[in-house]
Motif scaffolding. Structure first.
Motif, short mmCIF file in Angstrom:
data_model
loop_
_atom_site.label_atom_id
_atom_site.label_comp_id
_atom_site.label_asym_id
_atom_site.label_seq_id
_atom_site.Cartn_x
_atom_site.Cartn_y
_atom_site.Cartn_z
N ASP A 213 0.83 -1.21 0.00
CA ASP A 213 0.00 0.00 0.00
C ASP A 213 0.86 1.26 0.00
O ASP A 213 0.56 2.23 -0.70
N GLU A 239 0.96 -8.31 -9.53
CA GLU A 239 -0.19 -7.94 -8.69
C GLU A 239 -0.08 -6.49 -8.24
O GLU A 239 -1.08 -5.76 -8.23
N GLU A 243 -2.73 -3.39 -9.06
CA GLU A 243 -3.37 -2.51 -8.07
C GLU A 243 -3.05 -1.05 -8.35
O GLU A 243 -3.90 -0.17 -8.20
N SER A 246 -5.30 0.02 -11.26
CA SER A 246 -6.69 -0.42 -11.28
C SER A 246 -7.71 0.71 -11.22
O SER A 246 -8.80 0.61 -11.81
N GLU A 247 -7.38 1.80 -10.53
CA GLU A 247 -8.36 2.87 -10.37
C GLU A 247 -8.72 3.54 -11.70
O GLU A 247 -9.90 3.71 -12.02
#
Length: 344
Positions: A213, A239, A243, A246-247
């Motif tokens: 994150d 991965e 992420e 992805s937005e």
């Protein structure tokens, strides 16, 4: 010349076996080389472990090496016996064992090698010839970004590029290449390799040992980017890139397919190519190939602008080839370029 020996994969997924191999006579446009520096690439470990390209067995694999010219074939004009060279296994030679790097006396196509200065490092030259071609193809051909000048740096474009894996062999070269082309480069590294990555002149380095994150948040905070390249080719980084994008969706370029590629969000696309082949073998890129092999790479090696990661020499000659492949496959190499001298 001594009799040839090779590190052979006898069947799919099999460990390396060292055994006598055929001795070759160079044909038209070919050069026989005394191999003194096998330079290893992570994909070679995947080729062995996964049978990634469904090779014909027994197989002598390996893509890059450096050594001394022993004999030249008809029409070879750029090198002579005694010259030091670095060579890559491109084009149709990829399926011909005579050109495999994992042997003592391989052949090389004249068009796929560069002559080195007498003091030039075989290890460093063999460590960059294919990896830098990969970086150039990814950044300037596949991503469509600018080429740098042969010497010096281009004016700043005002655009940013994100390259995950700044301490990897390809990633580090891509960081320096994109920076020289005028881009602000944001990349990643562990604290252990920070100094190495700084030498590639990125604009900002992100500590990838943080939580995923935090890596994603810091990467986004330094954007936006005109291109994304991940130079590791692992499921974990795939991965993370998924992420990251992805937005808003987007495309990233990668070094390798992974088992999790099909799990990416629909608005995220991962692209993987045999990048160095895109540069050197596609007819439409022959101008770029000529620029790379005849100008950019030779000059960069001479003036020190192009350099590999620090060399990790694995001793033991051809008997050390399996050890070198295992080190790469097990992820035990960081910020180094693995090399074996098959003459030991």
């Amino acid at each position: 010349m001594d009799n040839n020996k090779a590190a052979v994969i006898k069947e799919a997924h099999a460990p390396i076996t060292v055994e006598p191999a055929q001795s070759y006579t160079p044909g038209t446009g070919e050069v026989l080389v005394r191999n003194e520096a096998i330079s290893f690439n992570p994909i070679e470990a995947k080729i062995q472990k996964w049978d990634m390209f469904k090779s014909k067995y027994p197989a002598i694999t390996g893509f890059t090496f450096g050594g001394t010219v022993l004999q030249i074939g008809v029409d070879v004009t750029s090198v002579k016996p005694g010259d030091r060279v670095a060579a890559a296994r491109w084009g149709w030679t990829g399926g011909d064992d005579r050109f495999g790097a994992f042997q003592q006396y391989p052949l090389a196509l004249e068009q796929n090698l560069i002559k080195l200065d007498p003091q030039g490092s075989l290890e460093h030259a063999s460590g960059v010839i294919a990896n830098l071609a990969t970086a150039i193809a990814a950044v300037s051909i596949c991503m469509g970004l600018k080429f740098p000048p042969v010497t010096g740096k281009a004016e700043k474009t005002g655009n940013k590029v994100f390259i995950y894996g700044g301490s990897s062999s390809v990633g580090g070269l891509a960081v320096k290449y994109a920076s020289d082309a005028g881009y602000d480069v944001v990349t990643t590294s562990s604290p252990k390799n920070w100094q190495l990555v700084e030498s590639r002149e990125p604009t900002h380095i992100i500590d990838h040992t943080q939580s995923r994150d935090k890596v994603i948040a810091e990467t986004q905070a330094h954007g936006p980017y005109v291109g994304y390249l991940e130079a590791i080719g692992s499921a974990e980084v795939t991965e993370l890139m998924g992420e990251l994008l992805s937005e808003k969706g987007g495309v990233f370029f990668s070094m390798s397919p992974t088992p999790v590629d099909g799990q990416l969000a629909r608005n995220v696309e991962k692209k993987f190519f045999g990048y160095s082949e895109v540069l050197v073998s596609d007819p439409e890129n022959q101008k770029a190939r000529k620029w790379y092999m005849e100008e950019y790479l030779p000059e960069g090696l001479r003036n020190g602008n192009i350099f590999s990661n620090p060399i990790l020499c694995v001793s033991g000659g051809l008997g050390a080839v399996q050890e070198a492949l295992d080190l790469l496959y097990d992820g035990k190499v960081s910020g180094q370029k693995v090399v074996v001298n098959p003459q030991e």
